[in-house]
Scaffold this active site. Structure first.
Site, PDB file in Angstrom:
ATOM      1  N   GLU A  83       0.827  -1.213   0.000  1.00  0.00           N
ATOM      2  CA  GLU A  83       0.000   0.000   0.000  1.00  0.00           C
ATOM      3  C   GLU A  83       0.861   1.263   0.000  1.00  0.00           C
ATOM      4  OE1 GLU A  83      -2.987   0.041   3.097  1.00  0.00           O
ATOM      5  OE2 GLU A  83      -3.571   2.100   2.616  1.00  0.00           O
ATOM      6  N   LYS A 261      -6.917  -0.539  11.890  1.00  0.00           N
ATOM      7  CA  LYS A 261      -6.329  -1.012  10.622  1.00  0.00           C
ATOM      8  C   LYS A 261      -5.137  -0.123  10.250  1.00  0.00           C
ATOM      9  CE  LYS A 261      -5.863  -1.390   5.946  1.00  0.00           C
ATOM     10  NZ  LYS A 261      -5.058  -0.524   5.063  1.00  0.00           N
ATOM     11  N   ASP A 277       4.853 -13.975  11.754  1.00  0.00           N
ATOM     12  CA  ASP A 277       3.504 -14.429  11.422  1.00  0.00           C
ATOM     13  C   ASP A 277       2.523 -13.261  11.590  1.00  0.00           C
ATOM     14  OD1 ASP A 277       0.949 -15.553  11.463  1.00  0.00           O
ATOM     15  OD2 ASP A 277       1.611 -17.387  12.445  1.00  0.00           O
ATOM     16  N   HIS A 375      -2.539  10.232  -0.444  1.00  0.00           N
ATOM     17  CA  HIS A 375      -2.610   8.816  -0.780  1.00  0.00           C
ATOM     18  C   HIS A 375      -2.765   8.616  -2.285  1.00  0.00           C
ATOM     19  CE1 HIS A 375      -3.399   4.665   0.380  1.00  0.00           C
ATOM     20  NE2 HIS A 375      -4.317   4.644  -0.568  1.00  0.00           N
TER      21      HIS A 375
HETATM   22  P1  NAD Z   1      10.114 -22.829  16.056  1.00  0.00           P
HETATM   23  O1  NAD Z   1       9.589 -24.070  16.653  1.00  0.00           O
HETATM   24  O2  NAD Z   1      10.563 -22.861  14.628  1.00  0.00           O
HETATM   25  O3  NAD Z   1      11.335 -22.279  16.920  1.00  0.00           O
HETATM   26  C1  NAD Z   1      11.277 -22.087  18.293  1.00  0.00           C
HETATM   27  C2  NAD Z   1      12.332 -22.921  18.945  1.00  0.00           C
HETATM   28  O4  NAD Z   1      13.627 -22.381  18.707  1.00  0.00           O
HETATM   29  C3  NAD Z   1      12.214 -22.930  20.451  1.00  0.00           C
HETATM   30  O5  NAD Z   1      11.240 -23.861  20.839  1.00  0.00           O
HETATM   31  C4  NAD Z   1      13.606 -23.297  20.902  1.00  0.00           C
HETATM   32  O6  NAD Z   1      13.759 -24.687  20.987  1.00  0.00           O
HETATM   33  C5  NAD Z   1      14.493 -22.780  19.773  1.00  0.00           C
HETATM   34  N1  NAD Z   1      15.328 -21.602  20.127  1.00  0.00           N
HETATM   35  C6  NAD Z   1      16.611 -21.410  19.738  1.00  0.00           C
HETATM   36  N2  NAD Z   1      17.086 -20.244  20.209  1.00  0.00           N
HETATM   37  C7  NAD Z   1      16.096 -19.672  20.910  1.00  0.00           C
HETATM   38  C8  NAD Z   1      15.988 -18.452  21.651  1.00  0.00           C
HETATM   39  N3  NAD Z   1      16.982 -17.569  21.730  1.00  0.00           N
HETATM   40  N4  NAD Z   1      14.807 -18.147  22.227  1.00  0.00           N
HETATM   41  C9  NAD Z   1      13.772 -19.009  22.128  1.00  0.00           C
HETATM   42  N5  NAD Z   1      13.834 -20.194  21.482  1.00  0.00           N
HETATM   43  C10 NAD Z   1      14.975 -20.538  20.868  1.00  0.00           C
HETATM   44  O7  NAD Z   1       9.062 -21.636  16.117  1.00  0.00           O
HETATM   45  P2  NAD Z   1       8.071 -21.079  17.213  1.00  0.00           P
HETATM   46  O8  NAD Z   1       8.513 -19.690  17.527  1.00  0.00           O
HETATM   47  O9  NAD Z   1       7.839 -22.012  18.342  1.00  0.00           O
HETATM   48  O10 NAD Z   1       6.700 -20.995  16.371  1.00  0.00           O
HETATM   49  C11 NAD Z   1       6.517 -20.019  15.384  1.00  0.00           C
HETATM   50  C12 NAD Z   1       5.875 -20.620  14.165  1.00  0.00           C
HETATM   51  O11 NAD Z   1       4.655 -21.272  14.511  1.00  0.00           O
HETATM   52  C13 NAD Z   1       5.509 -19.602  13.141  1.00  0.00           C
HETATM   53  O12 NAD Z   1       5.920 -20.054  11.867  1.00  0.00           O
HETATM   54  C14 NAD Z   1       3.982 -19.557  13.169  1.00  0.00           C
HETATM   55  O13 NAD Z   1       3.460 -19.179  11.937  1.00  0.00           O
HETATM   56  C15 NAD Z   1       3.656 -20.966  13.521  1.00  0.00           C
HETATM   57  N6  NAD Z   1       2.363 -21.295  14.121  1.00  0.00           N
HETATM   58  C16 NAD Z   1       1.502 -20.332  14.573  1.00  0.00           C
HETATM   59  C17 NAD Z   1       0.300 -20.697  15.148  1.00  0.00           C
HETATM   60  C18 NAD Z   1      -0.594 -19.612  15.694  1.00  0.00           C
HETATM   61  O14 NAD Z   1      -0.177 -18.468  15.794  1.00  0.00           O
HETATM   62  N7  NAD Z   1      -1.830 -19.916  16.062  1.00  0.00           N
HETATM   63  C19 NAD Z   1      -0.044 -22.039  15.253  1.00  0.00           C
HETATM   64  C20 NAD Z   1       0.846 -23.002  14.792  1.00  0.00           C
HETATM   65  C21 NAD Z   1       2.060 -22.623  14.237  1.00  0.00           C
END
Ligand code: NAD
Length: 426
Positions: A83, A261, A277, A375
């Site tokens: 946008e 928004k 996300d 805009h």
């Molecule tokens: P992930 O599982 O890819 O990574 C997280 C992991 O990284 C942690 O569990 C940990 O083991 C590791 N890690 C390494 N260094 C770290 C640090 N400094 N701090 C924290 N953890 C560290 O991702 P995630 O963050 O658990 O999940 C995000 C993903 O889940 C996104 O892609 C999202 O789109 C998706 N998702 C979202 C939903 C929702 O929002 N409802 C539902 C399901 C999946």
């Protein structure tokens, strides 16, 4: 051939063959195939691993917002958005905020909520008591799922148990409160919720169905405030108009949806640029806007004693620097480097500040000349292309439209035709 979406084994095909199928089904020409086939910086391998049934990528402009000064540190802010006028407004209003010290932020911490739905419990309050009695065991089971997270200082912090009334009768809803540090945390928390579910069934005698993160991240809230100089905004009358615009949003959900928004224009652009996300952040923000009853603005505006405009934003910011696509997407990685943030909390506070800048920009435009003038001038480039202007005449078309102060599509078409004719392009 009749259009069909029943293409068996599509997911198993190599990308080129998927594209060939789509070309056939949708009758695409070479130019259209090129438009979907380009995997850009991701390349075929990465794109094909990130999601399913990949045929290409969808590029989006990436702009850099300037002038952001947050807690006495300067930030160049990458924004990915389709946008026009969003990046310009963020930069302009960040400059206005700079005059009175920039943005000041705080954060509630990086705690996410995982929900476990326990059903079929005859004595929900008794079940609640039993679950809480086993709180330490539950948290230990959670931590055992993610040793890496624990190593980075994260892990389960609390267990909260609610009893809610539903159309299927009472349900016991367990909230795992997990510190996910620099990860957004959905996968981490979902894994924990699934791991402790059998134990909860054992303790309560109930049946668990859902085990999933809540996007209403009320324990992961970023706050930012700034003072916007009244003279830079256009005087005290403009400030009064802006506050009235905010009061309108606070009183009316129809206006408030658009108010919020506008805030998300800024926030989501940074969320996308950093590979986070955006659906999670959008869902969290809009639901957070309802937690005090009704649907309310994510920002608050008031006048300081000396007549300047003071703005505050408070918004859940479930974003990470690790996990999901953040470390996988090369552009996201470069953007995080440009931003220079060290933690997910800091990233959230920058995003909140961008949301605040965006909101004040929209309020100023609305309370003065309206948003359309600025805009549409920026949007005119898109309209010119849409009206068939080859790229080499777009600037000239926009110059003439600006001179005429006319940006309706009919005029755009006329001007495009006129310039094309002059240049012998038709
Ligand atoms: P992930 O599982 O890819 O990574 C997280 C992991 O990284 C942690 O569990 C940990 O083991 C590791 N890690 C390494 N260094 C770290 C640090 N400094 N701090 C924290 N953890 C560290 O991702 P995630 O963050 O658990 O999940 C995000 C993903 O889940 C996104 O892609 C999202 O789109 C998706 N998702 C979202 C939903 C929702 O929002 N409802 C539902 C399901 C999946």
């Amino acid at each position: 051939m009749a259009k069909t979406s029943d293409i068996s084994g599509f997911y198993k095909l190599p990308i080129d063959e998927r594209v060939a199928k789509i070309r056939e089904v949708a009758d695409l020409d070479d130019e259209e195939v090129d438009a979907i086939r380009n995997t850009g910086v991701l390349g075929d391998d990465l794109a094909d691993r990130m999601i399913e049934n990949v045929v290409g990528t969808m590029p989006m402009p990436l702009g850099m917002a300037m002038n952001f000064r947050i807690n006495d540190k300067d930030y160049v802010v990458p924004m990915a958005i389709e946008e026009p006028s969003v990046v310009a407004a963020a930069s302009n209003l960040a400059k206005v905020a700079r005059k009175r010290g920039g943005f000041h932020t705080s954060h509630s911490g990086s705690l996410m909520i995982g929900q476990i739905q326990v059903t079929g419990v005859p004595d929900p309050w008794g079940a609640r008591a039993k679950i809480l009695q086993h709180k330490e065991d539950i948290m230990t089971k959670c931590d055992m799922c993610d040793k890496v997270l624990v190593r980075f200082g994260g892990g389960a912090r609390d267990v909260i148990v609610r009893v809610i009334e539903t159309m299927s009768g009472p349900m016991v809803v367990v909230h795992l409160i997990v510190d996910t540090r620099d990860a957004m945390g959905a996968n981490a928390v979902n894994t924990m919720a699934e791991a402790v579910a059998p134990f909860l069934e054992e303790v309560t005698g109930g049946r668990v169905y859902l085990r999933i993160i809540s996007n209403l991240a009320t324990y992961r809230v970023a706050r930012s405030w700034a003072i916007f100089d009244k003279d830079e905004l256009g005087g005290e009358e403009v400030v009064d108009g802006m506050i009235k615009a905010y009061h309108f949003a606070a009183a009316d959900p129809y206006r408030c949806a658009t108010h919020n928004k506008g805030i998300m224009n800024g926030i989501s652009a940074v969320v996308i640029a950093t590979g986070n996300d955006f659906r999670a952040v959008e869902a969290g923000a809009h639901t957070f806007a309802t937690v005090d009853g009704g649907y309310k603005p994510l920002t608050k505006w008031e006048k300081t004693a000396d007549g300047h405009l003071m703005g505050v934003i408070e918004v859940p910011m479930a974003v990470g620097l690790v996990g999901g696509a953040t470390k996988v997407h090369p552009t996201a990685r470069a953007n995080v480097k440009i931003l220079g943030v060290e933690t997910a909390d800091e990233l959230g506070m920058v995003m909140a500040s961008v949301g605040l800048a965006q909101n004040v920009g929209a309020l100023r435009a609305l309370a003065t000349e309206g948003i359309q003038k600025g805009h549409m001038r920026l949007h005119a480039r898109n309209m010119a292309v849409q009206a068939g202007a080859p790229i080499e005449i777009v600037d000239e078309v926009v110059r003439r439209l600006a001179q005429m102060e006319r940006f309706d599509f009919g005029t755009v078409e006329e001007v495009v035709a006129e310039v094309k004719k002059e240049k012998g392009l038709q």
